[in-house]
Design a protein around this motif. Structure first.
Motif, short mmCIF file in Angstrom:
data_model
loop_
_atom_site.label_atom_id
_atom_site.label_comp_id
_atom_site.label_asym_id
_atom_site.label_seq_id
_atom_site.Cartn_x
_atom_site.Cartn_y
_atom_site.Cartn_z
N LEU A 259 -2.78 13.20 -1.49
CA LEU A 259 -2.36 13.64 -2.82
C LEU A 259 -3.35 14.65 -3.38
N GLY A 260 -4.64 14.37 -3.22
CA GLY A 260 -5.64 15.32 -3.69
C GLY A 260 -5.53 16.66 -3.00
N VAL A 261 -5.33 16.64 -1.68
CA VAL A 261 -5.17 17.89 -0.93
C VAL A 261 -3.94 18.66 -1.43
N ALA B 91 0.82 -1.21 0.00
CA ALA B 91 0.00 0.00 0.00
C ALA B 91 0.85 1.26 0.00
N VAL B 92 2.15 1.13 0.30
CA VAL B 92 3.05 2.27 0.40
C VAL B 92 3.66 2.64 -0.95
N TYR B 93 3.59 1.74 -1.94
CA TYR B 93 4.23 2.01 -3.23
C TYR B 93 3.83 3.35 -3.85
N PRO B 94 2.53 3.72 -3.83
CA PRO B 94 2.18 5.02 -4.41
C PRO B 94 2.85 6.20 -3.70
N LEU C 79 4.80 13.27 2.15
CA LEU C 79 4.25 12.04 1.60
C LEU C 79 5.24 10.89 1.72
N GLY C 80 6.50 11.17 1.36
CA GLY C 80 7.52 10.13 1.45
C GLY C 80 7.77 9.67 2.87
N THR C 81 7.72 10.60 3.82
CA THR C 81 7.92 10.24 5.22
C THR C 81 6.79 9.35 5.74
N LEU C 82 5.55 9.73 5.44
CA LEU C 82 4.41 8.95 5.90
C LEU C 82 4.46 7.53 5.32
N LEU D 228 -6.78 2.14 5.04
CA LEU D 228 -6.63 3.52 5.48
C LEU D 228 -5.31 4.10 4.99
N ALA D 229 -4.25 3.30 5.00
CA ALA D 229 -2.96 3.75 4.47
C ALA D 229 -3.06 3.98 2.96
N ARG D 230 -3.77 3.07 2.26
CA ARG D 230 -3.87 3.17 0.81
C ARG D 230 -4.70 4.39 0.40
N TRP D 231 -5.88 4.50 0.97
CA TRP D 231 -6.75 5.62 0.60
C TRP D 231 -6.28 6.93 1.21
N GLY D 232 -5.54 6.83 2.31
CA GLY D 232 -4.96 8.05 2.88
C GLY D 232 -4.00 8.72 1.92
#
Length: 488
Positions: free
Chosen positions: A115-117, A29-32, A83-86, A106-110
């Motif tokens: 990103l949208g924000v 889920a962290v790849y994006p 984003l990279g840190t999270l 939650l990690a994936r959709w977070g």
């Protein structure tokens, strides 16, 4: 058929095969998060280079104003490292606990939410709606949206720690401290205070402590976990390093914020506290540099494996004869720029006798580039690169291209920092020392600013090539879709 072709274009197959042992669903889920880091870096390189040229040639036609471009550049310098840190925290928390996240969805959709924000914030700034508060230009609703994303991230980490019964492990305590400090220290951006001194006090809590407090706490654990996963230090050594460095970062960073309070109307005692704490801030840098040097010295042999709670099959030992993952070189670059930019130059600029001449000049800009991107940016690149390539059998051509990108990034940053440092010395002497007109002095700095732009071109080239290389690594080349299938 059309739907199939669209799916192939948007979600093509990986070009290089993963190893037999893949990441867990939580880590996948962290790849994006990791890939977005490289894409934003490439975009920022182009944007910043265009802005530096616009500063020298203000009549150049540009799609956005210089003020908007500068605001976007400053916000990008925080958004993609965030984003990279999270993403890296999520990834290495699974590594440290040996368990899945409380909520992988939650990690994936977070990620898509944040990103949208981030994209809406950049679009808002591109339209020219800035209020002049550096790093805090986003409108109220977008700040609340970002704050909500940080709270959801902290909740997912806390629930994971409770679920895995790892709540009191030192590394997890450091991660949770940074995760909950992040929304807390971002909270002052929500309010706008009419008194300029009080507003600046709260603004620098965000500018200084949000990055050097909360995010650097998490980055400390990320760096230690990365070194352990690369096999250059033992797990126990990494845990000890993270614990001591996090304590020094938190204590020194809290009081070192005072070097922003010298001349804004606050009491004079901040000059003493700020200078002393800024000196203490060098200690974590020295510890990090010492660890990196020890890892360079011991690269010929595998690091000892300390006790850990990782899943069965995980090992921190490197295979003999196997080339080092280039993520380690990103880490070394991070340490170098941290020592040069945050440690040495940052300490000199914080000294009260020198600060009246240096603050607000290009010397500050040189420090910001070396400390923020040089340290924090390269560290996030190191962890993000490792996440995307850990299970990939890397080709020698890919490694050579990544090394070329590293050379371009570091050479470009060195040229930019050197030009800004020279411009800052000249500017401080003429403007602050001799009292000459600011505009006249600025015109005399044109050769330095052109050199800065040249460094920016080198940097942007490395950033764009690196972004393309990582996209090519993760996704099949688009032209492969036009090639006939075997047997046709």
């Amino acid at each position: 058929m059309i739907a199939f072709l669209i799916a192939r274009i948007l979600f093509p197959r990986r070009r290089q095969k993963k190893g037999e042992q893949g990441d867990t669903p939580s880590q996948q889920a962290v790849y994006p998060y990791a890939l977005a880091v490289f894409l934003f870096l490439g975009f920022q390189g182009i944007l910043a280079t265009g802005g530096s040229l616009h500063l020298v040639f203000p009549d150049l036609p540009t799609p956005i104003t210089f003020a908007s471009g500068r605001a976007m550049h400053l916000n990008l310098s925080i958004l993609w490292p965030l984003l990279g840190t999270l993403g890296s925290v999520y990834y290495f928390l699974v590594e440290l606990t040996g368990r899945e996240l409380y909520s992988p969805p939650l990690a994936r959709w977070g990620f898509w939410y944040l990103l949208g924000v981030a994209l809406v914030i950049l679009g808002y700034l591109a339209s020219g709606r800035t209020d002049g508060r550096e790093y805090l230009e986003a409108p109220l609703m977008l700040k609340i949206a970002l704050l909500t994303g940080l709270l959801l991230f902290a909740f997912n980490l806390l629930a994971t720690a409770i679920k895995t019964r790892a709540l009191w492990r030192p590394e997890v305590v450091i991660i949770l401290s940074g995760a909950f400090l992040s929304p807390l220290l971002y909270l002052p951006t929500i309010f706008f205070i009419a008194n300029p001194t009080i507003d600046d006090v709260f603004r620098f809590l965000v500018v200084h402590l949000w990055e050097e407090g909360s995010l650097e706490l998490m980055a400390t654990t990320i760096g230690a976990a990365l070194l352990a996963s690369l096999g250059v230090v033992s797990r126990s050594r990494a845990r000890s390093l993270a614990f001591w460095e996090a304590g020094l970062v938190l204590l020194s960073g809290l009081f070192a914020t005072g070097h922003h309070y010298y001349w804004i109307g606050t009491p004079p005692f901040w000059q003493l506290f700020g200078a002393m704490a800024s000196g203490v801030q060098v200690i974590p840098v020295i510890l990090l540099a010492k660890t990196a040097w020890q890892s360079i010295s011991s690269r010929g042999s595998p690091a000892p494996t300390g006790s850990s709670h990782r899943r069965p099959g995980y090992s921190t030992r490197r295979q003999p004869g196997k080339e080092v993952n280039p993520a380690l070189y990103f880490f070394y670059a991070s340490v170098f720029w941290n020592v040069a930019g945050a440690g040495i130059l940052g300490f000199l600029l914080a000294l009260p006798p020198l600060n009246p001449y240096a603050h607000g000049t290009y010397l500050t800009s040189a420090h910001a580039h070396m400390a923020l991107f040089g340290f924090f940016g390269f560290l996030v690149l190191a962890s993000s690169y490792y996440i995307l390539t850990r299970r990939v059998e890397l080709q020698s051509t890919h490694i050579r291209r990544v090394k070329l990108c590293l050379i371009l990034l570091n050479a470009g940053l060195a040229v930019m920092a050197g030009a800004l440092f020279g411009a800052g010395l000249f500017q401080s002497y003429l403007w602050r020392g001799l009292g000459r007109d600011f505009t006249v002095v600025h015109l005399q700095l044109t050769p330095y600013l052109l050199a800065r732009s040249a460094g920016g071109v080198l940097f942007a080239s490395g950033a764009v090539l690196l972004a393309w290389e990582m996209v090519s690594l993760v996704y099949s080349p688009w032209l492969a879709l036009l090639q006939p299938a075997e047997g046709d």
